[in-house]
Design an enzyme around this catalytic site. Structure first.
Site, short mmCIF file in Angstrom:
data_model
loop_
_atom_site.label_atom_id
_atom_site.label_comp_id
_atom_site.label_asym_id
_atom_site.label_seq_id
_atom_site.Cartn_x
_atom_site.Cartn_y
_atom_site.Cartn_z
CE1 TYR A 243 60.40 22.62 57.73
CE2 TYR A 243 59.09 24.16 58.54
CZ TYR A 243 60.17 23.25 58.62
OH TYR A 243 60.94 23.46 59.97
CB ALA A 244 53.52 23.33 58.36
#
Ligand SMILES: O=C(O)[C@H]1O[C@H](OP(=O)(O)OP(=O)(O)OC[C@H]2O[C@@H](n3ccc(=O)[nH]c3=O)[C@H](O)[C@@H]2O)[C@H](O)[C@@H](O)[C@H]1O
Length: 432
Positions: A243-244
Site C-alpha cells: 500500500y505504502a
C-alpha cells in the site's frame, strides 16, 4: 403425380374407384389449392410476426442497454452539469474521485456547502460494506451532489466528464486503502493506486483547460523512517507495505506529470483519519463494532512489548486541509497535453501532531461505549504495519493555514455518537 403420391393423396376405395376418383380428384385439387394458399398466407403471417418480434426484441435490448448503462445520455449529462454548478463568486468546479468514500463524502459536502460545484465518481466496490457507500451517496444527493458510478480506469468515462464540465480542480481520493489488505489482494492496489492514477492524469493532462490536482497520499510512505516527527523532507524510500509503495509511486508519478505537462499537483499525506461515516476496516471502527457485540478485539504490540501508536487525525481537520489545498493549489500551466510553464508541485503532511497508543485508543472507546473490551494482545505480525506515526505539520500550517483542533478523546466521542445512531443502537443493543 406419381402413384405413390397419388396413393397417399387418394387412398383406394374399393368398388367406386373410377367415377368417384375424378370427382374426388377435383375436390381434392381445390381443397389442396385452397389449403396451399392458406398455408402460404399463414407462412407470410408467421414470417411477419417473427420479424416484428425480433425487431421489437432488439429495440428492447438496445434500450435496456442504454438505460442500464451507468453513465451517458442526456439526463445523465444534465445531472453532471447541475451538480457542477458554482454558487459563489470565484468558486471552483471540482471532480471528486472516491466521492462515496469516507474522506471523499466529507470533502464533497464541505465544498458544496460553501458554494463550489462538485461532481463525484466512485466505483462502489465491495472492499467494505457497499451499503455504507450507498448511504453516503444518499446523504450527498440530499445536497444536490451527483456521484457518477464508474471506475477511474475508464478513460472514456473520464473524457466524457471533462467534455461535459470544464473542471477547475480534481480532488483525487479514490484508492485501494488499507495497509494489511495488500497482502491478500496486491493487484487491487496496482489497479487503483497506480493504473487508475495514471489514467486520471492522462485525461487531466489532455484537458483544456487542465485542472489543478489535489490527491491523497499517505503517512505510510514514511515506512521504516524513525526520525520523528515525520517531516516532508525525511526519506520515504523504505515502504513497509505494498500500500505504502503504491502511494509513494503515486508521488513520483504525479511529479512526472507536473514536470512534463505542467499539471499543478498537491499530494496530501493523511495520518490515520477517523470519524463519523468512517471506514469499517479501520481499527477504531472494527474495535467499536466488536466491543458492542461482545466479541474480542486483537491489539497488536510492537517489538520488545512496545505499544503501537498512531497520529490519529479527525476528519473535520482533514477536510480543512483538503479545502486549504484546493484554495492554494495554483493553476496548471499546460493545455491540450503541452506544458506552457512551471506549475506548483507540493506535498504536505496532514496529521494531528500528537500520537496516541492503540491501547489508549481502546481505553477511550471503552469509556465512550461504557463497555469493557475483550482484549487479545498479540505480537505485531509482519504484515506491513509500522510501529508509530507522528506528523510534523509546520509546512501545511504555513502554506494551507492547516491547524488541527480535535483531539482523539473528543473525535472518538463524535464517532461513537454517529455509530450508535447509524447502526440503531439503544444502550449498547442494536434496535434493528
Ligand atoms: O495513515 C495512513 O496513511 C493509513 O492510515 C490507516 O492505516 P493504519 O494507521 O494502519 O490504521 P488502522 O488500520 O486503523 O490501524 C491503527 C492501528 O491499530 C492497529 N491494529 C489494527 C487492527 C487490529 O485488529 N489491531 C490493531 O492493533 C494497527 O497495527 C495500527 O497500529 C488507513 O487504514 C490506511 O488506509 C492509511 O490511510
Amino acid at each position: 403425380m406419381s402413384s405413390s403420391l397419388e396413393d397417399e393423396l387418394f387412398p383406394s376405395t374399393p368398388g367406386k374407384f373410377k367415377i368417384e376418383r375424378s370427382h374426388a380428384m377435383n375436390r381434392q385439387f381445390h381443397r389442396c389449392f385452397a389449403s396451399t394458399s392458406t398455408m402460404f398466407l399463414w407462412a407470410l403471417f408467421l414470417i411477419a410476426l417473427t420479424a416484428s418480434y425480433l425487431s421489437f426484441q432488439s429495440f428492447i435490448d438496445s434500450s435496456s442497454r442504454y438505460f442500464s448503462a451507468s453513465w451517458g445520455g442526456i439526463q445523465w449529462e444534465k445531472q453532471v452539469r447541475n451538480s457542477a454548478q458554482i454558487h459563489r463568486s470565484g468558486g471552483m468546479s471540482v471532480l471528486i474521485t472516491g466521492a462515496a468514500g469516507f474522506v471523499g463524502s466529507h470533502v464533497s459536502l464541505a465544498l458544496k456547502k460553501r458554494g463550489d460545484g462538485v461532481v463525484g465518481i466512485d466505483n462502489f466496490n465491495s472492499y467494505y460494506d457497499p451499503s455504507l457507500k450507498e448511504a453516503r451517496r444518499s446523504l450527498l444527493k440530499t445536497h444536490d451532489i451527483f456521484i457518477v458510478e464508474g471506475d477511474i480506469n475508464d478513460n472514456r468515462l473520464l473524457d466524457k466528464l471533462f467534455d461535459t464540465v470544464a473542471f477547475t480542480h480534481v480532488m483525487h481520493l479514490a484508492a485501494q486503502a488499507g495497509v494489511r489488505y495488500a497482502m491478500e489482494n496486491p493487484h487491487s492496489y496496482v489497479h487503483s493506486n497506480i493504473a487508475g492514477l495514471v489514467t486520471l492524469l492522462e485525461v487531466c493532462k489532455s484537458a483544456n483547460p487542465q485542472p489543478s490536482i489535489v490527491w491523497a497520499s499517505s503517512s505510510s510512505v514514511y515506512g521504516l523512517n524513525d526520525n520523528v516527527p515525520f517531516s516532508e523532507l525525511h526519506r520515504t524510500d523504505q515502504p513497509a507495505s505494498l500500500y505504502a509503495a503504491t502511494k509513494k509511486a503515486g508521488e513520483e508519478i504525479t511529479h512526472t506529470y507536473n514536470h512534463i505537462y505542467g499539471l499543478s499537483i498537491t499530494g496530501l499525506r493523511f495520518f490515520t483519519v477517523y470519524g463519523p461515516w468512517g471506514r469499517p476496516d479501520m481499527a477504531y471502527f472494527s474495535f467499536t463494532r466488536n466491543i458492542l457485540q461482545g466479541k474480542p478485539i486483537t491489539i497488536y504490540r510492537g517489538k520488545n512489548g512496545i505499544d503501537l501508536a498512531r497520529d490519529f487525525t479527525y476528519i473535520d481537520d482533514i477536510v480543512k486541509g483538503c479545502l486549504g489545498s484546493l484554495d492554494t493549489s495554483g493553476k496548471s500551466t499546460g493545455s491540450g497535453g503541452k506544458k506552457r510553464g512551471l506549475a506548483p508541485y507540493r506535498i504536505f503532511n496532514l496529521g494531528n501532531t500528537s500520537p496516541v497508543t492503540v491501547p489508549t485508543l481502546v481505553n477511550i472507546l471503552e469509556r465512550h461505549l461504557k463497555t469493557k473490551a475483550k482484549k487479545k494482545v498479540v505480537d505485531m505480525p509482519g504484515n506491513g504495519d509500522v510501529p508509530f506515526t507522528h506528523a510534523n505539520i509546520s509546512s501545511a500550517g504555513r502554506e494551507l493555514g492547516y491547524k488541527p483542533t480535535t483531539n482523539l478523546q473528543s473525535g472518538l466521542n463524535k464517532f461513537v455518537r454517529w455509530y450508535l445512531s447509524y447502526y440503531g443502537y439503544n444502550r449498547g443493543k442494536p434496535v434493528n
